[in-house]
Design an enzyme around this catalytic site. Structure first.
Site, PDB file in Angstrom:
ATOM      1  CG  HIS A   1      -5.071 -38.252  13.962  1.00 25.93           C
ATOM      2  ND1 HIS A   1      -4.818 -39.788  14.352  1.00 25.93           N
ATOM      3  CD2 HIS A   1      -6.449 -37.945  13.373  1.00 25.93           C
ATOM      4  CE1 HIS A   1      -6.163 -40.096  13.644  1.00 25.93           C
ATOM      5  NE2 HIS A   1      -6.754 -39.209  13.200  1.00 25.93           N
TER       6      HIS A   1
ATOM      7  CE  LYS B   1      -2.708   0.823   3.451  1.00 29.20           C
ATOM      8  NZ  LYS B   1      -3.918   0.485   4.351  1.00 29.20           N
TER       9      LYS B   1
ATOM     10  CE  LYS C   1       6.364  -2.097   9.750  1.00 27.04           C
ATOM     11  NZ  LYS C   1       5.555  -1.351   9.234  1.00 27.04           N
TER      12      LYS C   1
ATOM     13  CD  GLU D   1       9.465  -7.501   6.312  1.00 21.71           C
ATOM     14  OE1 GLU D   1       9.069  -6.219   5.673  1.00 21.71           O
ATOM     15  OE2 GLU D   1       9.375  -7.875   7.309  1.00 21.71           O
TER      16      GLU D   1
ATOM     17  N   GLY E   1      -4.276  -3.566   5.713  1.00 23.11           N
ATOM     18  CA  GLY E   1      -3.589  -4.924   5.081  1.00 23.11           C
ATOM     19  C   GLY E   1      -4.862  -6.239   5.434  1.00 23.11           C
TER      20      GLY E   1
END
Lengths: 522, 522
Positions: free
Chosen positions: A383, A208, A498, A214, A265
């Site tokens: 499981h 955005k 950050k 990243e 986001g």
């Protein structure tokens, strides 16, 4: 104007705290399973018979909904109020799939028209890729769409792609493979690139702000690979970004599609962020059907009667479990392999929205807010971690999802039943096992029961039901944020990491951080 | 003989309850990061500087270890005592990778020799597949191994395969693709089968008892597909099972490899359950290196000094957090995309082992036992649920894992640093951000800190370090089970659901269960 009050300032808070929850071992009757159900969009239903509530508690939850003006707050939201107070922004993700209220104008445009315009631009682009009008430099068709994005630009779209991949293949609308690069770990991008023919890939750069470290790093990674293959990156990349971002007008991209600051986001799967990759993978018509399912579900979220508003009811019961019963986490358990990454999406959606300790006004709250969310598909989870869910020392509410029919339709009959029947039998059995338990003199084999769950049941996982599921949980999280009086639409908690990571990379560290940096060889 | 006592019967329990935990905001100094570290196998280390313990608490934890005879209990275990009291079984998974104590005889054989024999049989078989001695009916080489199993027959082997897949490709020892079919959802098997050339697949049927319904159903699913392709299933399938199972001597399989009742599913990655698929995928030498890493780590778990025993120390700190500090869940956060499914494996390992409410003698315990375990790889998680971890109302201890080097080695330099450096910078930054926080007048941007974490640091994720990681957590879980005085090696909590599912499929239901069955169209 609605009033924004802390949960513990409400009359209902006190009243709910004085209730005694339902003993499921006794209460879970056939009648209850028939009655405690609310219709959802796309033919689905939300069944809450195995929750620890009764008519009296439901009445108090309805009062809570009224007192906290939850539906009115939603109305303010979809009519364009500044609900994201932290960042002083409107919250408009519902507008990507329909218009529930008045026209909303911002940035000088009608926002519904803006989102539809982006959808149309994406549809046009996708159609041209599919019919060969847009090709690679050799005139070959693109075969693979690779999304480069992280967080909401990755988890939601990836979960949606996986949810519909096999459905699309069976229904003749599978157009292109999709792959996803998210992590800054170089092994993520390298492994994806090693698995594709880059000359036939369209890369979708999603950020955005246009500044996500990243994502920009992975863009460079991909551009490097394209350059090494002798390819022109600008003929292989598109951008999904905001109109004001550095990526928006760049000649580095074949095309740019826009979102804006009014769509967080984690709420962006129905915007261009999900739209580009899903339209490329399955075609714009399928993406439109997905939006329709979400729009239909959004409409239900405007009902003030909690028994006609599944997201609101789910939200209220969740608040009761979190604040009155003290349950700290919730497991999301879809009995559908196609929903394998849906819990990871909900984990972000819920924990990033409501994992807050201050209210909308920046004041600390005195009650627990968002729970931990985790989950894996059934029957796999049975499981694995179900042991703790059945016999552990903590009670963990469960959110089951089940479909009557599989997507692919291939099946075998073993011991008198199909795999799909076994799958459904297991989820039915689990609900009752958790709720009712079973006494055994051998305490190691004893099941106390009283472990609450709800189930969303659908006919099949289709674009419509997936859209409805997505919207259900977005709206649930929103309503819970309203009850807790937190801002569900910012995420200041991600900032400090950050800042410190940048300092490490600039070698501007001291003390503990310097030693950790040394240990990690930076 | 060791004494099995409930945790709250111990002197240390009281003493630990009287401690005050460390204020990390103040305490996390450079010195502490340097000193609070314990070497692990394969060159790794366990750093616990950002845990809320100090020398005084560590001393009490050492006393707890002594008082609860944790290392002695481990010694009993590896010398062949009946530690799994519920099922009256020995617990021998460590013997698959080495012998820590005396020879253990059971079923009339030396069990270490038995496990080695199975490894050798698998190695021989895998080598023959790789060199073309064993082929399909057309004499073509097999290219893909497909594991059919659920729970421990799936999660551990799948996580290990994904962890080494790219490493093996780069290091020239990648032999065959591996795929996994686990869920009874027919879409799981159908999608996997649609993605492979069945004529070149070896299917590995994994079920200790030979009666796991999901696995047998998926076996039939696969046999159907083979038959439709005109192929002889018995030339495409191998079995991993116990010697006494119906699958053991069947002519339906190319070969059968054995495990036994002394290795629980969730502890079976180093047995034939992981051995067959990993040896086929990467070659027996790589599997042997993985076992060596685990064996080396197991040896450390025999040290009675908690500062020389990382699994023990990790276990004790976890108990302190769970029982004294009241933290209900733990997040596992590997900064390595290759470990994408390692948290799902640990989720089973931990929650199925210690999610118990009764002690070894079947008596209810009065303290919390196993926590909820969840996690995703960093940096992805940072853009997802970390918001709640940083600013939510509950404190959630964090288990970071990081490696100095990537596996594939392809990287790009952006803004002065590589992706790998960015990855490592982020994990270093997160530890400090969580521990120390950062004050801000705007409470929405305030970070309280005091959120504990540990980190395991390695040079690279290799077969040896992966084996060591696996063993570390197996031993950690075992030690915690000893402290809580629970049986970490049975799973009675999975039984009731199975019984009820059978009843649904036989249409022998009434009441609520009958209505749920109707709703799900069974």
């Amino acid at each position: 104007m609605v009033a924004w009050k802390n949960f513990d300032q409400l009359e209902s808070y006190k009243a709910l705290n004085e209730t005694e929850c339902v003993d499921l071992v006794q209460a879970l009757t056939a009648e209850r399973v028939k009655n405690y159900t609310v219709p959802m969009a796309a033919g689905m239903s939300y069944n809450y018979a195995a929750k620890q509530v009764d008519d009296k508690i439901l009445e108090l939850l309805a009062k809570l909904s009224e007192e906290a003006e939850l539906v009115e707050k939603f109305k303010e939201l979809y009519n364009g109020a500044v609900i994201n107070t932290g960042e002083q922004r409107l919250v408009l993700h519902q507008l990507t799939r329909g218009q529930l209220g008045n026209a909303v104008n911002a940035d000088g445009v009608d926002k519904r028209a803006f989102y539809v315009e982006q959808q149309n631009k994406i549809a046009d682009f996708a159609n041209k890729v599919h019919n060969g009008e847009i090709t690679n430099e050799k005139g070959e068709k693109f075969t693979t769409a690779v999304q480069i994005g992280i967080g909401g630009s990755d988890l939601g779209p990836r979960a949606m792609y996986l949810a519909l991949e096999n459905w699309a293949k069976v229904n003749g609308c599978f157009k292109m493979d999709a792959k996803f690069i998210s992590n800054v770990d170089p092994d993520d991008a390298a492994a994806v690139l090693n698995s594709v023919d880059v000359s036939k890939c369209i890369f979708i750069l999603v950020s955005k702000s246009g500044t996500t470290l990243e994502t920009l790093t992975n863009e460079s990674f991909v551009k490097d690979a394209l350059a090494k293959a002798g390819l022109d990156a600008s003929k292989h990349m598109i951008a999904v970004t905001s109109e004001t971002s550095p990526l928006a007008k760049s000649s580095d991209y074949l095309a740019a599609f826009f979102m804006d600051d009014y769509i967080g986001g984690r709420y962006s799967s129905t915007s261009a962020v999900g739209g580009a990759v899903l339209s490329l993978a399955f075609g714009p018509e399928i993406f439109a059907r997905f939006l329709n399912g979400a729009a239909e579900e959004d409409k239900l979220a405007t009902n003030s009667n909690i028994k006609e508003n599944p997201a609101l009811l789910d939200a209220l019961i969740g608040v009761y479990e979190r604040n009155m019963l003290g349950y700290d986490s919730t497991a999301v358990l879809p009995y559908s392999q196609a929903l394998s990454r849906f819990p990871a999406h909900l984990q972000q959606l819920d924990m990033e929205s409501n994992g807050k300790s201050v209210n909308r006004f920046g004041e600390p709250v005195d009650y627990p807010t968002g729970p931990v969310i985790f989950g894996e598909p059934g029957t796999n989870g049975q499981h694995s971690f179900y042991q703790l869910l059945h016999q552990g020392t903590d009670i963990i509410p469960l959110q089951f999802i089940g479909f009557k029919n599989s997507q692919i339709g291939t099946d075998v009959d073993i011991q008198g039943s199909t795999s799909q029947q076994k799958l459904c039998a297991n989820v039915a059995a689990q609900i009752v096992a958790f709720a009712c338990g079973k006494e055994d003199e051998n305490k190691n084999k004893n099941f106390e029961g009283g472990r609450p769950s709800s189930i969303i049941i659908g006919d099949q996982l289709t674009p419509e039901s997936l859209g409805a599921l997505l919207a259900h949980f977005e709206n649930k999280v929103m309503f819970q944020g309203f009850v807790w009086n937190v801002n569900s639409f910012d995420q200041e908690g991600v900032q400090l990491g950050k800042v410190l990571a940048k300092r490490v990379l600039a070698h501007e560290t001291e003390g503990a951080l310097a030693v950790y940096s040394d240990l990690l060889n930076i």
